[in-house]
Design a protein around this motif. Structure first.
Motif, PDB file in Angstrom:
ATOM      1  N   ARG A 111      31.045  41.338  50.857  1.00  0.00           N
ATOM      2  CA  ARG A 111      30.117  40.085  51.707  1.00  0.00           C
ATOM      3  C   ARG A 111      30.035  39.487  50.085  1.00  0.00           C
ATOM      4  O   ARG A 111      29.794  37.849  50.294  1.00  0.00           O
ATOM      5  N   ARG A 112      29.089  39.551  49.359  1.00  0.00           N
ATOM      6  CA  ARG A 112      28.653  38.892  48.946  1.00  0.00           C
ATOM      7  C   ARG A 112      29.379  38.439  47.576  1.00  0.00           C
ATOM      8  O   ARG A 112      30.159  36.947  46.919  1.00  0.00           O
ATOM      9  N   ALA A 113      31.114  38.974  47.483  1.00  0.00           N
ATOM     10  CA  ALA A 113      31.957  39.248  46.215  1.00  0.00           C
ATOM     11  C   ALA A 113      33.282  37.920  47.074  1.00  0.00           C
ATOM     12  O   ALA A 113      33.166  36.942  46.533  1.00  0.00           O
ATOM     13  N   VAL A 114      33.272  37.937  48.574  1.00  0.00           N
ATOM     14  CA  VAL A 114      34.040  36.826  49.043  1.00  0.00           C
ATOM     15  C   VAL A 114      33.542  36.088  49.684  1.00  0.00           C
ATOM     16  O   VAL A 114      34.535  35.171  50.292  1.00  0.00           O
ATOM     17  N   GLY A 115      32.495  35.276  49.659  1.00  0.00           N
ATOM     18  CA  GLY A 115      31.635  34.552  50.548  1.00  0.00           C
ATOM     19  C   GLY A 115      32.033  34.758  51.725  1.00  0.00           C
ATOM     20  O   GLY A 115      32.811  35.808  52.679  1.00  0.00           O
ATOM     21  N   PRO A 116      31.545  34.041  52.910  1.00  0.00           N
ATOM     22  CA  PRO A 116      31.257  34.096  54.015  1.00  0.00           C
ATOM     23  C   PRO A 116      32.466  33.915  55.213  1.00  0.00           C
ATOM     24  O   PRO A 116      32.330  33.947  55.910  1.00  0.00           O
ATOM     25  N   GLY A 157      35.877  48.205  47.760  1.00  0.00           N
ATOM     26  CA  GLY A 157      34.882  47.585  46.714  1.00  0.00           C
ATOM     27  C   GLY A 157      34.738  46.008  46.467  1.00  0.00           C
ATOM     28  O   GLY A 157      36.165  45.724  46.645  1.00  0.00           O
ATOM     29  N   PRO A 158      33.808  45.492  45.639  1.00  0.00           N
ATOM     30  CA  PRO A 158      34.293  43.582  45.597  1.00  0.00           C
ATOM     31  C   PRO A 158      35.564  43.702  44.966  1.00  0.00           C
ATOM     32  O   PRO A 158      35.754  42.089  44.867  1.00  0.00           O
ATOM     33  N   GLU A 159      35.692  44.151  43.869  1.00  0.00           N
ATOM     34  CA  GLU A 159      36.487  44.066  43.056  1.00  0.00           C
ATOM     35  C   GLU A 159      37.690  43.728  43.745  1.00  0.00           C
ATOM     36  O   GLU A 159      38.747  42.709  43.558  1.00  0.00           O
TER      37      GLU A 159
END
Ligand code: FNR
Length: 350
Positions: free
Chosen positions: A256-261, A197-199
């Motif tokens: 993707r939203r959490a870690v950037g491009p 997950g994003p965390e």
């Protein structure tokens, strides 16, 4: 060491024919709709899906994710699927190299460089075996097969369902930090079907991890595989948790939203078609990963069977690009898509 090899073959039997994908589990990719373009204004042959992975070029953004090794049968699977990756310009990962660490003679079944000299190749080891082996031990495993990178797999759900599995999950980030120091951008951290997950992804990327495979819920369930082998309490709790995890569509979009491009993201877990692959690429994956469908095709029909399964996947993937009017993944990501139902709830909560 014999026990590891025996367990591996039991796993292969279960994955080849057993009910290891609980019907109630879902990637939630059915809640993603790519939008049709009636006038694509392009030719199929213009689709260019090439990308970089582990410092090498891929013709297609596909990874056959790590499955096996340690027995003769596993060696055939590895060589057939690695050859397939070589022919089509995909990436390939061997399965857990634990068997090889315990018994060097098992090493031959992981050697694929003869048939796959140019593929981006990933070694594989579990987080807690990496603790036992130490950084140098892990590096030796990667070097021994000529790997371009090392996959570190996380599988707390599986371990808890396995009678002989780990029960203490402390100190994981420290191990990752040590491995980042040794492998740099050649390290990939993956789950095994319960999802990252994003965390967790954000913390991994903060520690310097450059490649993450979210390996979400919706395909092969290792909790289910172990449940089918377990008895008593473990079998019952395994049944209770065989739908546990972050669905692949939710995992890739939120990570993707959490870690950037910049981080390289693989999405795997329950992808079964080219259209599934196109959907995760649209949601933010750089590379789509598959294990069970190619393994099963190989078991049923050998290299030829796996060729046919892959041909169908590649053809569906290209068709999805043409019918959205996208020449490449960058264009695909810019296209509109519809997100519905339960997936919307996940995206709102994570
Ligand atoms: C796996 N998987 C796996 N993962 C890993 O990191 N090390 C391993 O040794 C294995 N072994 C393994 C064996 C078999 C037969 C299968 C099918 C899978 C997990 C795999 O890489 C992937 O993360 C999950 O299976 C989800 O993808 P699929 O199978 O749903 O496409």
């Amino acid at each position: 060491e014999q026990a590891t090899a025996r367990r591996k073959d039991a796993h292969l039997d279960l994955c080849a024919t057993g009910d290891v994908e609980p019907a109630e589990n879902s990637t939630l990719l059915e809640y993603v709709r790519l939008v049709h373009c009636a006038m694509p204004e392009m030719a199929v042959e213009e689709v260019d899906l090439s990308t970089d992975f582990l410092g090498k070029k891929l013709r297609y953004p596909l990874l056959i994710t790590g499955m096996t090794g340690g027995t003769e049968r596993a060696g055939v699977v590895n060589r057939d699927l690695a050859l397939l990756a070589e022919r089509h310009g995909l990436a390939f990962g061997v399965g857990s190299q634990r068997a090889m660490a315990e018994n060097p003679q098992a090493g031959a079944s992981y050697q694929v460089r003869q048939v796959a000299p140019t593929v981006p190749l990933l070694g594989n080891i579990g987080l807690y075996q990496a603790v036992e082996l130490g950084v140098d031990g892990v590096r030796r495993l990667a070097d021994a097969i000529g790997a371009d990178g090392m996959a570190l797999h996380l599988n707390a759900g599986q371990e808890l369902t396995q009678p002989e599995g780990d029960r203490d999950f402390r100190g994981g980030y420290q191990v990752v930090e040590d491995l980042v120091r040794a492998f740099g951008s050649r390290l990939l951290v993956k789950e095994t079907g319960c999802g990252i997950g994003p965390e967790v992804a954000r913390r991994l990327v903060e520690l310097g991890v450059r490649n993450v495979d979210v390996s979400g819920l919706g395909g092969t369930s290792w909790v289910r595989v172990e449940q089918l082998r377990a008895t008593g309490v473990q079998a019952q709790v395994g049944a209770e948790f065989s739908s546990w995890g972050i669905p692949t569509a939710a995992a890739i979009a939120t990570v993707r939203r959490a870690v950037g491009p910049d981080a390289r993201l693989v999405a795997s877990g329950g992808l079964r078609t080219g259209l599934d692959a196109a959907k995760v690429l649209a949601l933010g994956a750089d590379v789509a990963g598959m294990a069970l469908p190619l393994f099963r095709a190989q078991q049923a029909g050998g290299l030829e069977g796996a060729e046919q399964a892959l041909a169908t996947i590649l053809s569906g993937l290209k068709q999805a690009l043409v019918l959205t009017g996208s020449r490449n993944c960058g264009e695909l990501r810019q296209k509109p898509r519809v997100i519905m139902g339960e997936l919307k709830d996940w995206l709102a909560a994570l």
